[in-house]
Design a protein around this motif. Structure first.
Motif, PDB file in Angstrom:
ATOM      1  N   ARG A 275      14.929  34.284 -30.795  1.00  0.00           N
ATOM      2  CA  ARG A 275      16.175  34.891 -30.353  1.00  0.00           C
ATOM      3  C   ARG A 275      17.285  33.888 -30.083  1.00  0.00           C
ATOM      4  O   ARG A 275      18.460  34.228 -30.096  1.00  0.00           O
ATOM      5  CB  ARG A 275      15.947  35.700 -29.066  1.00  0.00           C
ATOM      6  CG  ARG A 275      15.007  36.878 -29.203  1.00  0.00           C
ATOM      7  CD  ARG A 275      15.110  37.769 -27.966  1.00  0.00           C
ATOM      8  NE  ARG A 275      14.866  37.068 -26.744  1.00  0.00           N
ATOM      9  CZ  ARG A 275      13.694  37.024 -26.109  1.00  0.00           C
ATOM     10  NH1 ARG A 275      12.648  37.626 -26.629  1.00  0.00           N
ATOM     11  NH2 ARG A 275      13.560  36.376 -24.974  1.00  0.00           N
ATOM     12  N   GLY A 276      16.936  32.649 -29.802  1.00  0.00           N
ATOM     13  CA  GLY A 276      17.929  31.718 -29.303  1.00  0.00           C
ATOM     14  C   GLY A 276      18.228  32.003 -27.844  1.00  0.00           C
ATOM     15  O   GLY A 276      17.708  32.952 -27.251  1.00  0.00           O
ATOM     16  N   LEU A 277      19.065  31.178 -27.267  1.00  0.00           N
ATOM     17  CA  LEU A 277      19.402  31.329 -25.841  1.00  0.00           C
ATOM     18  C   LEU A 277      20.662  32.164 -25.708  1.00  0.00           C
ATOM     19  O   LEU A 277      21.787  31.651 -25.618  1.00  0.00           O
ATOM     20  CB  LEU A 277      19.579  29.956 -25.183  1.00  0.00           C
ATOM     21  CG  LEU A 277      18.327  29.067 -25.201  1.00  0.00           C
ATOM     22  CD1 LEU A 277      18.627  27.717 -24.570  1.00  0.00           C
ATOM     23  CD2 LEU A 277      17.161  29.753 -24.508  1.00  0.00           C
ATOM     24  N   GLY A 278      20.472  33.472 -25.677  1.00  0.00           N
ATOM     25  CA  GLY A 278      21.589  34.400 -25.608  1.00  0.00           C
ATOM     26  C   GLY A 278      21.828  34.908 -24.207  1.00  0.00           C
ATOM     27  O   GLY A 278      21.266  34.417 -23.224  1.00  0.00           O
ATOM     28  N   GLY A 279      22.665  35.912 -24.114  1.00  0.00           N
ATOM     29  CA  GLY A 279      23.005  36.501 -22.826  1.00  0.00           C
ATOM     30  C   GLY A 279      24.158  35.769 -22.176  1.00  0.00           C
ATOM     31  O   GLY A 279      24.750  34.839 -22.733  1.00  0.00           O
TER      32      GLY A 279
ATOM     33  N   ASP B 165      18.274  34.759 -21.305  1.00  0.00           N
ATOM     34  CA  ASP B 165      17.632  33.549 -21.808  1.00  0.00           C
ATOM     35  C   ASP B 165      18.444  32.287 -21.501  1.00  0.00           C
ATOM     36  O   ASP B 165      17.872  31.264 -21.105  1.00  0.00           O
ATOM     37  CB  ASP B 165      17.404  33.659 -23.319  1.00  0.00           C
ATOM     38  CG  ASP B 165      16.270  34.617 -23.655  1.00  0.00           C
ATOM     39  OD1 ASP B 165      15.372  34.777 -22.817  1.00  0.00           O
ATOM     40  OD2 ASP B 165      16.295  35.205 -24.747  1.00  0.00           O
ATOM     41  N   PHE B 166      19.762  32.321 -21.685  1.00  0.00           N
ATOM     42  CA  PHE B 166      20.552  31.116 -21.457  1.00  0.00           C
ATOM     43  C   PHE B 166      20.487  30.673 -20.002  1.00  0.00           C
ATOM     44  O   PHE B 166      20.185  29.513 -19.706  1.00  0.00           O
ATOM     45  CB  PHE B 166      22.011  31.332 -21.876  1.00  0.00           C
ATOM     46  CG  PHE B 166      22.855  30.095 -21.732  1.00  0.00           C
ATOM     47  CD1 PHE B 166      22.936  29.193 -22.770  1.00  0.00           C
ATOM     48  CD2 PHE B 166      23.557  29.840 -20.562  1.00  0.00           C
ATOM     49  CE1 PHE B 166      23.702  28.031 -22.641  1.00  0.00           C
ATOM     50  CE2 PHE B 166      24.321  28.690 -20.423  1.00  0.00           C
ATOM     51  CZ  PHE B 166      24.394  27.786 -21.461  1.00  0.00           C
ATOM     52  N   VAL B 167      20.769  31.582 -19.090  1.00  0.00           N
ATOM     53  CA  VAL B 167      20.783  31.180 -17.683  1.00  0.00           C
ATOM     54  C   VAL B 167      19.376  30.838 -17.188  1.00  0.00           C
ATOM     55  O   VAL B 167      19.211  29.985 -16.313  1.00  0.00           O
ATOM     56  CB  VAL B 167      21.424  32.260 -16.787  1.00  0.00           C
ATOM     57  CG1 VAL B 167      22.876  32.479 -17.168  1.00  0.00           C
ATOM     58  CG2 VAL B 167      20.659  33.561 -16.847  1.00  0.00           C
TER      59      VAL B 167
END
Length: 285
Positions: free
Chosen positions: A110-114, A127-129
């Motif tokens: 997914r990658g680091l989204g949100g 995911d990012f935070v």
């Protein structure tokens, strides 16, 4: 846009010191490279795309920064960082004649989204935070075996300066693709003498866009341009995933970097073989 480091001071309500975060893994019996493989592969597996048959492409690469890119590393990465090498050893690392890096990457994930700010991350996509901002937050995927709190700690422990670059590509809520690039250092808390007197810092630092009230990742074309200057592997047009670049990895137990590469290959085969075989004729999922 101003690209520089931001060093986290202790807020009035308190915060975690870098030493406490680094010690979350405790004193495991396994060596650092084995822990790196186990923890990072689990996080990559948990982040696999649930609505696609695309397999997870997981890999570890090591290289010496080429002369064509070394100038960018030495120009871009020290900007705005603390000058005391005891507080921020990455400045000394970047002055070395040779800059060596180790990158753990996954694609088909997914990658680091949100949201990029912790106070905005109230939905399912955090995911990012969880990886960049927060400490010890469990993954939101059902049956996920890893947590970003423990899993990400090994990246900082492996770096001699406690520093990583995180290069990720994710999907936005509108369905577009977005590249993100941010640097993180986790070293140790300290007291700095400033104009207004002494001030305490947690030892956590982030490198990115510092024009706002919170340091943000470089995004979109800005992230792509800086990643290219640093010599990082680009993402394909419809590719998502994450690359975590460990700056100056601690490989002192090996005589040559090639010995470390051989050890990593053996470790991957030994610990990850269940993810690489199929019992029903279909790719592992």
């Amino acid at each position: 846009m101003e690209v520089a480091w931001y060093s986290q001071p202790y807020p009035p309500e308190g915060a975690s010191a870098a030493e406490g975060i680094r010690n979350q893994l405790g004193r495991p019996e396994l060596d650092l490279l084995t822990i790196l493989v186990r923890e990072s592969a689990q996080n990559s597996w948990d982040a696999r795309l649930s609505d696609s048959s695309t397999p997870v492409d997981y890999g570890i690469d090591m290289w010496t920064v080429a002369p064509a890119h070394a100038g960018a590393w030495r120009t871009l990465l020290p900007a705005g960082s603390p000058t005391n090498p005891d507080h921020f050893p990455l400045r000394t690392t970047l002055r070395h004649p040779v800059i060596r890096v180790l990158a753990v990457s996954d694609r088909g994930t997914r990658g680091l989204g949100g949201p990029t700010r912790a106070n905005d991350a109230v939905g399912a996509d955090r995911d990012f935070v969880s990886f960049i901002r927060n400490i010890g937050e469990p993954r939101d995927r059902a049956l996920g075996g890893g947590t970003y709190g423990f899993g990400k700690g090994i990246f900082y422990l492996l770096s001699k300066s406690g520093s990583v670059l995180v290069h990720s590509r994710c999907r936005t809520p509108g369905g577009d693709y977005e590249t993100r690039l941010i640097g993180c250092t986790l070293w140790k808390s300290y007291v700095a003498t400033e104009r207004g007197g002494e001030r305490r810092y947690t030892g956590r630092h982030w490198w990115g866009d510092t024009t706002g009230d919170v340091v943000e990742p470089l995004v979109g074309t800005a992230a792509d341009a800086v990643a290219q200057r640093l010599g990082l592997r680009p993402f394909g047009p419809r590719e998502t995933g994450t690359t975590v670049v460990v700056i100056d990895p601690n490989l002192d137990e090996f005589e040559q970097p090639t010995d470390a590469a051989d050890y990593l290959a053996e470790t991957i085969a030994w610990h990850l073989w269940p993810k690489m075989i199929s019992t029903d004729g279909k790719p592992p999922a």
